[in-house]
Design an enzyme around this catalytic site. Sequence first.
Site, PDB file in Angstrom:
ATOM      1  N   GLY A   1      -3.449  -1.249  -8.206  1.00  0.00           N
ATOM      2  CA  GLY A   1      -4.382  -2.164  -7.561  1.00  0.00           C
ATOM      3  C   GLY A   1      -5.580  -2.614  -8.380  1.00  0.00           C
TER       4      GLY A   1
ATOM      5  CB  CYS B   1       1.066  -3.405 -20.246  1.00  0.00           C
ATOM      6  SG  CYS B   1       1.989  -2.296 -19.195  1.00  0.00           S
TER       7      CYS B   1
HETATM    8  C1  LIG Z   1       2.883  -2.850 -13.727  1.00  0.00           C
HETATM    9  S1  LIG Z   1       2.723  -2.175 -12.156  1.00  0.00           S
HETATM   10  C2  LIG Z   1       1.454  -3.178 -11.450  1.00  0.00           C
HETATM   11  C3  LIG Z   1       0.067  -2.805 -11.908  1.00  0.00           C
HETATM   12  C4  LIG Z   1      -1.001  -3.502 -11.095  1.00  0.00           C
HETATM   13  N1  LIG Z   1      -0.871  -4.941 -11.175  1.00  0.00           N
HETATM   14  C5  LIG Z   1      -2.394  -3.129 -11.551  1.00  0.00           C
HETATM   15  O1  LIG Z   1      -2.987  -3.813 -12.361  1.00  0.00           O
HETATM   16  O2  LIG Z   1      -2.917  -2.108 -11.068  1.00  0.00           O
HETATM   17  C6  LIG Z   1       4.126  -2.786 -11.337  1.00  0.00           C
HETATM   18  C7  LIG Z   1       4.226  -2.344  -9.884  1.00  0.00           C
HETATM   19  O3  LIG Z   1       5.261  -3.120  -9.273  1.00  0.00           O
HETATM   20  C8  LIG Z   1       5.899  -2.322  -8.315  1.00  0.00           C
HETATM   21  N2  LIG Z   1       7.183  -2.981  -8.009  1.00  0.00           N
HETATM   22  C9  LIG Z   1       8.339  -2.920  -8.701  1.00  0.00           C
HETATM   23  N3  LIG Z   1       9.283  -3.670  -8.115  1.00  0.00           N
HETATM   24  C10 LIG Z   1       8.713  -4.253  -7.036  1.00  0.00           C
HETATM   25  C11 LIG Z   1       9.175  -5.145  -6.029  1.00  0.00           C
HETATM   26  N4  LIG Z   1      10.431  -5.592  -6.026  1.00  0.00           N
HETATM   27  N5  LIG Z   1       8.312  -5.531  -5.069  1.00  0.00           N
HETATM   28  C12 LIG Z   1       7.040  -5.071  -5.062  1.00  0.00           C
HETATM   29  N6  LIG Z   1       6.544  -4.214  -5.982  1.00  0.00           N
HETATM   30  C13 LIG Z   1       7.371  -3.809  -6.959  1.00  0.00           C
HETATM   31  C14 LIG Z   1       6.001  -0.988  -9.004  1.00  0.00           C
HETATM   32  O4  LIG Z   1       6.213   0.051  -8.081  1.00  0.00           O
HETATM   33  C15 LIG Z   1       4.639  -0.902  -9.695  1.00  0.00           C
HETATM   34  O5  LIG Z   1       3.710  -0.261  -8.864  1.00  0.00           O
END
Ligand SMILES: C[S@@+](CC[C@H](N)C(=O)[O-])C[C@H]1O[C@@H](n2cnc3c(N)ncnc32)[C@H](O)[C@@H]1O
Length: 515
Positions: free
Chosen positions: A254, A383
């Site tokens: 988040g 990233c």
């Molecule tokens: C790179 S992280 C996001 C980091 C966040 N944007 C931040 O800056 O704190 C990607 C997230 O996408 C979630 N995710 C993966 N596939 C998803 C989907 N189909 N729908 C929603 N969330 C998903 C993962 O569980 C993970 O928490």
Amino acid sequence: MVRPQTAVAKGPSVAAANKSKNQRLSSAERSAYFARREAAKVLRSVLQGDTRRRALGSIKTLVYNPSVRNKKATFALVCQTLKHLAIIKDVLEAANILNSKWKRQLELVYIIIYDILFGKEISLAGDAEKFLTLRKEAIQSALARLLVRRKAKRIEDLVALYQTPDVSKPRYVRVNTLKMDVDSAVLELRKQFTVQKDDMVPNLLILPPGCDLHAHSLVTNGSVFLQGKASSMVAAALSPEPGWKVLDACSAPGNKTVHLAALMKGKGKIIACELNKERVKRLEETIRLSGAANIEVLNGDFLKLDPKDPAYSEVRAILLDPSCSGSGTAANRLDHLLPSHAAGHGADFNGSERLNKLAAFQKKALEHALSFPAVERVVYSTCSIEQIENEDVVQSLLPLAISYGFQLATPFPKWHRRGLRVFDGSEHLLRTDVVEDKEGFFIALFVRKDMVNGCKKPTIERHTKGSLNASKKNYVAPILFNRMFTMMSHCRLRSVSPNTKNHSSASDSLFHVTL
Ligand SMILES: C[S@@+](CC[C@H](N)C(=O)[O-])C[C@H]1O[C@@H](n2cnc3c(N)ncnc32)[C@H](O)[C@@H]1O
């Protein structure tokens, strides 16, 4: 080593002092005992994730989990044990002291051996400590033999044989303007640190490398977030306007969600979608800490959201930061400390099968984001340093994006490092470099404006979701459309050029649209 004091006849005040000293020492012992167990638990998750090449979370994420009480000691113990792990394993093998009971608790054994060999002299509190301390001589003589075998004069020379890369980088702090203004944050932080404002990303402060701010009151009360520069560029590149409806597609933990809330000055609505139930808890904690009141959390699959559903049909901006290989922040996550990295198997972690799977998901997610009917801006970020997750994803969706009326915009036009030159237009993309900038990020910004200088753009037939082939067949239409759009929008282009002083809004200075 801490030993109980022998009872000798002493005056009442000396006895009282000794009693309180014993109590202090025993509480220190107790906290060391628990820190070793918490560290062993984190180490187990880290090593299991590394073996399966599927990490549950970075070392930092695992340590900063609310269930870990003594975070500082635990983090230090885990990092130091990992740093010395190859030596510890060699020593253990040579000493040959473990029975099957302790082989089942290897992580705790590693932590205690680290303490015996390189850390503090430990107390006998705890069965594992007792077992290993009684075999201290065998452990120390195994280390002595290892030194001889590796021709190392001192422990430091031996450690240097397992050298780790320099990951020192400035500590970035993003001020949460929902709770505090930047100048007040600077004044407060300057009481302890040298602080500079970042000249590119608004509300971002630069502190010297190695500053430990985790327990600082501004961090614990959510006035500032420990967020890297590249990560802070993503929401700023999207620049949603206050009052908009915005979707953060893959949102946990988040950091970018609450950055969006700050940029929107708490006005409008943010839907934070997250698939993983466990990670939703972290997301909710981040939101609570930020004080944002306009974020709705949705525990679900972004790919399954119906863009035509009235709940989403008015979404005007989407932040898409999907799961990725994380290869650009491996050093950040201390992956260089992991056995797979030391053994030179780092490439396996990003083997082609895994990368292909990630890229397939990323393409689906970007295609879905572009299909929301009212969306004007979509930012796609990773990233990762892999072309397959970055330029290739953008390139493959570009025809569809253009057919929907999107253009690639140039986020942070003054930033010098752009996309790999693998297709025309990749110069609009933004990259940060894992060595030069200390972390590797990628940002692409798609912008669609239905109104350009008061002129309504010609309507073109929208392709339905999943009709990528159809969009390629009709590719001539978007090209024609783009020519018309270019002719109409040259004034707009000038007005948003980075050299123009007369920006129509603060957000315009962060990106410009190039057709
Ligand atoms: C790179 S992280 C996001 C980091 C966040 N944007 C931040 O800056 O704190 C990607 C997230 O996408 C979630 N995710 C993966 N596939 C998803 C989907 N189909 N729908 C929603 N969330 C998903 C993962 O569980 C993970 O928490």
